[in-house]
Motif scaffolding. Structure first.
Motif, short mmCIF file in Angstrom:
data_model
loop_
_atom_site.label_atom_id
_atom_site.label_comp_id
_atom_site.label_asym_id
_atom_site.label_seq_id
_atom_site.Cartn_x
_atom_site.Cartn_y
_atom_site.Cartn_z
N SER A 283 -6.47 -4.15 40.06
CA SER A 283 -7.48 -3.08 40.47
C SER A 283 -7.03 -2.14 41.51
O SER A 283 -7.00 -3.02 42.42
CB SER A 283 -7.98 -3.81 40.10
OG SER A 283 -9.17 -2.07 39.86
N SER A 284 -6.19 -1.38 40.57
CA SER A 284 -6.38 0.16 42.63
C SER A 284 -7.38 0.62 42.45
O SER A 284 -7.44 1.61 43.15
CB SER A 284 -4.84 1.02 41.69
OG SER A 284 -5.22 1.12 40.73
N ILE A 285 -8.87 0.85 41.20
CA ILE A 285 -10.16 0.98 41.84
C ILE A 285 -10.92 -0.21 42.19
O ILE A 285 -11.41 0.42 42.97
CB ILE A 285 -10.36 1.07 40.15
CG1 ILE A 285 -9.54 2.99 38.99
CG2 ILE A 285 -11.72 1.95 40.37
CD1 ILE A 285 -9.69 2.56 38.42
N ASP A 286 -11.35 -1.08 41.99
CA ASP A 286 -11.81 -2.13 42.59
C ASP A 286 -11.49 -3.41 42.08
O ASP A 286 -10.83 -3.88 41.42
CB ASP A 286 -13.47 -1.86 41.84
CG ASP A 286 -14.37 -3.05 42.82
OD1 ASP A 286 -13.83 -3.96 43.64
OD2 ASP A 286 -15.39 -2.53 42.80
N THR A 287 -10.88 -3.90 43.28
CA THR A 287 -10.96 -5.35 43.69
C THR A 287 -11.60 -6.67 42.30
O THR A 287 -11.00 -7.72 42.13
CB THR A 287 -10.24 -6.43 44.89
OG1 THR A 287 -11.47 -6.02 45.41
CG2 THR A 287 -9.33 -5.67 45.23
N ALA A 288 -13.10 -6.25 42.01
CA ALA A 288 -13.73 -6.55 41.36
C ALA A 288 -12.80 -7.05 39.75
O ALA A 288 -13.07 -7.85 39.12
CB ALA A 288 -15.09 -6.38 41.04
N TYR A 289 -12.37 -6.25 39.82
CA TYR A 289 -11.88 -5.39 37.79
C TYR A 289 -10.04 -6.91 38.70
O TYR A 289 -9.99 -6.27 36.62
CB TYR A 289 -11.78 -4.51 37.83
CG TYR A 289 -13.17 -4.05 37.61
CD1 TYR A 289 -14.40 -4.89 36.82
CD2 TYR A 289 -13.84 -3.12 38.76
CE1 TYR A 289 -15.48 -4.12 37.04
CE2 TYR A 289 -15.10 -2.29 38.87
CZ TYR A 289 -15.64 -3.22 37.72
OH TYR A 289 -17.18 -2.62 37.75
N SER A 290 -10.19 -6.99 39.16
CA SER A 290 -8.23 -7.66 38.99
C SER A 290 -8.04 -9.01 38.18
O SER A 290 -9.63 -9.61 38.45
CB SER A 290 -8.15 -7.66 40.65
OG SER A 290 -7.48 -7.08 41.20
N LEU A 291 -8.00 -8.88 37.54
CA LEU A 291 -6.87 -10.02 36.90
C LEU A 291 -5.95 -11.05 37.62
O LEU A 291 -6.10 -10.83 38.15
CB LEU A 291 -5.71 -9.47 35.01
CG LEU A 291 -7.27 -9.06 34.46
CD1 LEU A 291 -6.28 -8.86 33.24
CD2 LEU A 291 -7.85 -10.21 34.31
N THR A 292 -7.17 -12.16 38.07
CA THR A 292 -5.87 -13.86 39.11
C THR A 292 -5.95 -14.59 38.30
O THR A 292 -6.05 -14.85 37.07
CB THR A 292 -6.85 -13.69 39.70
OG1 THR A 292 -8.53 -15.08 39.81
CG2 THR A 292 -7.99 -12.28 40.62
N ALA A 293 -5.29 -15.90 38.99
CA ALA A 293 -5.00 -17.04 38.30
C ALA A 293 -6.23 -17.44 38.25
O ALA A 293 -6.37 -18.62 38.07
CB ALA A 293 -3.74 -17.88 38.98
N ILE A 294 -6.85 -16.93 38.85
CA ILE A 294 -8.66 -18.31 38.87
C ILE A 294 -9.06 -17.16 38.10
O ILE A 294 -10.23 -17.86 37.21
CB ILE A 294 -9.51 -17.89 39.88
CG1 ILE A 294 -8.25 -18.20 40.95
CG2 ILE A 294 -10.40 -18.08 40.29
CD1 ILE A 294 -9.27 -17.64 42.87
N ASN A 295 -9.26 -16.52 37.17
CA ASN A 295 -10.49 -15.26 36.62
C ASN A 295 -9.91 -15.71 35.75
O ASN A 295 -10.48 -15.09 34.37
CB ASN A 295 -10.95 -14.35 36.93
CG ASN A 295 -10.60 -13.14 37.46
OD1 ASN A 295 -9.51 -13.06 36.44
ND2 ASN A 295 -10.02 -11.66 38.03
N SER A 296 -8.83 -15.85 35.09
CA SER A 296 -7.97 -15.26 34.29
C SER A 296 -7.37 -16.29 33.45
O SER A 296 -6.41 -16.02 32.41
CB SER A 296 -7.06 -14.07 33.68
OG SER A 296 -6.47 -14.87 34.17
N SER A 297 -7.41 -17.63 33.87
CA SER A 297 -6.57 -18.52 33.31
C SER A 297 -7.30 -19.66 32.54
O SER A 297 -8.26 -19.11 32.11
CB SER A 297 -6.48 -19.54 34.53
OG SER A 297 -7.56 -20.18 34.67
N SER A 298 -5.96 -20.89 31.85
CA SER A 298 -6.84 -21.25 30.13
C SER A 298 -7.74 -22.66 31.19
O SER A 298 -8.12 -22.64 32.44
CB SER A 298 -5.97 -21.79 29.98
OG SER A 298 -4.50 -20.89 29.59
#
Length: 345
Positions: A283-298
């Motif tokens: 996210s270019s606004i706030d890293t808290a809203y970034s999709l990562t390999a950790i929070n978006s994985s199966s």
């Protein structure tokens, strides 16, 4: 929250699959862009297309694999990616469909207008995916405007200076890649023309690459991971060395120059992937809203099963493709174009 080992593995595999796709499909997308211009007559245009005939659809298997891996390993990222980047990805899909149809339909009628129409479709069906893939990855590198309310952007906001520069970089990379491919797969005047074109395009690629590296410093946070773990600098260094060697080998061996171009594309993609980690869509606004390999994985269980499947089937795909390239390794000649026993386009 720390990344699980399987999340790390699949982040690496995700990047590897995209890198292999761009390396393999890069030269035939580039050849599709070049063929209306580098070929001087219908015979030469058919020669260009027939250098791709046995391999282009196999190369695109890696696009399906990369997309499938994103869906299975990182379903949240897949869902949001196809929501946020829906328009450019849909254009890419339609362009690839048109391109595939064009290869098959071009030779069904001897009318000059018919062939010119499909030649233009091949060009558009090759150019748009290359440019838009570059634009998409450029925007991913610098981050998308994502917050709790969702995505704040559209197709036109994606066409920002850094996104367009990344698209131009992809176009230049693939044009040089295709020129080198035709330098070893074509024959006669077409081969000589491809060799000369590769040498003319390479300085343009070098300039665009330098501009991209400089702009990346100001537009993204990709360099942060490299300074945090300096061993990663070996990746962009290898990219630069391979790019320089591709030019050096143009005076020695075009086969080696092509292989150097393959390494260049792999390392360029790996540079971006290394810089992104652990982000998939920052996210270019706030890293808290970034999709990562950790929070978006199966789930870990799913990733374990996928790892077993990949370990079994990817080597099979690789063996088949290596066999295909070996069987069709001979340059395409003008005589083959008029041989009724050889399938031509």
């Amino acid at each position: 929250m720390e990344a699980n080992v399987f999340q790390l593995i699949w982040f690496g595999l995700w990047g590897l699959l995209w890198a292999v796709y761009f390396m393999l499909d890069g030269f035939d997308l580039g050849a599709g862009m070049l063929h209306p211009f580098i070929a001087k007559n219908d015979t030469e245009r058919r020669m260009v297309i027939n250098t791709l005939g046995p391999v282009w659809d196999g190369n695109e298997v890696w696009l399906i694999t990369a997309g499938g891996a994103t869906f299975a390993a990182f379903p949240t990222t897949y869902a949001y990616m196809f929501s946020y980047l829906y328009t450019p990805l849909l254009i890419i899909l339609f362009a690839l469909i048109i391109r595939g149809v064009s290869f098959e339909f071009r030779g069904k009628n001897n009318s000059e207008g018919w062939k010119k129409g499909w030649d233009f479709a091949i060009f558009i069906g090759s150019f748009l995916p290359v440019l838009l893939f570059g634009v998409a990855f450029g925007n991913i590198f610098q981050g998308l405007p994502i917050d709790a309310a969702g995505y704040h952007g559209n197709l036109f906001t994606l066409l920002n200076p850094y996104g367009i520069l990344t698209g131009i970089l992809f176009v230049c990379l693939f044009l040089v890649h295709a020129s080198l491919w035709l330098s070893i797969k074509a024959t006669g005047d077409l081969r000589e023309r491809a060799q000369k074109l590769a040498k003319k395009l390479w300085p343009i690629l070098l300039i665009v690459s330098v501009l991209f590296l400089v702009h990346t410093w100001f537009a993204t946070n990709l360099y942060d991971n490299f300074f945090a773990a300096p061993a990663g600098f070996v990746i962009p260094i290898l990219a630069v060395v391979a790019l320089l060697l591709s030019y050096v080998f143009m005076n020695l061996s075009y086969v080696k120059a092509f292989y150097s171009s393959c390494v260049t594309i792999l390392m360029v993609v790996f540079t971006g992937i290394y810089g992104l980690f652990p982000n998939l869509i920052p996210s270019s606004i706030d890293t808290a809203y970034s999709l990562t390999a950790i929070n978006s994985s199966s789930s870990v269980y799913t990733l374990k099963i996928m790892t077993v499947v990949v370990t079994i089937f990817v080597p099979i795909v690789l063996i088949y493709q290596i066999w295909t390239y070996k069987v069709f390794s001979s340059p395409v000649t003008e005589e083959e174009i008029y041989d009724e026993e050889v399938e031509v386009y």
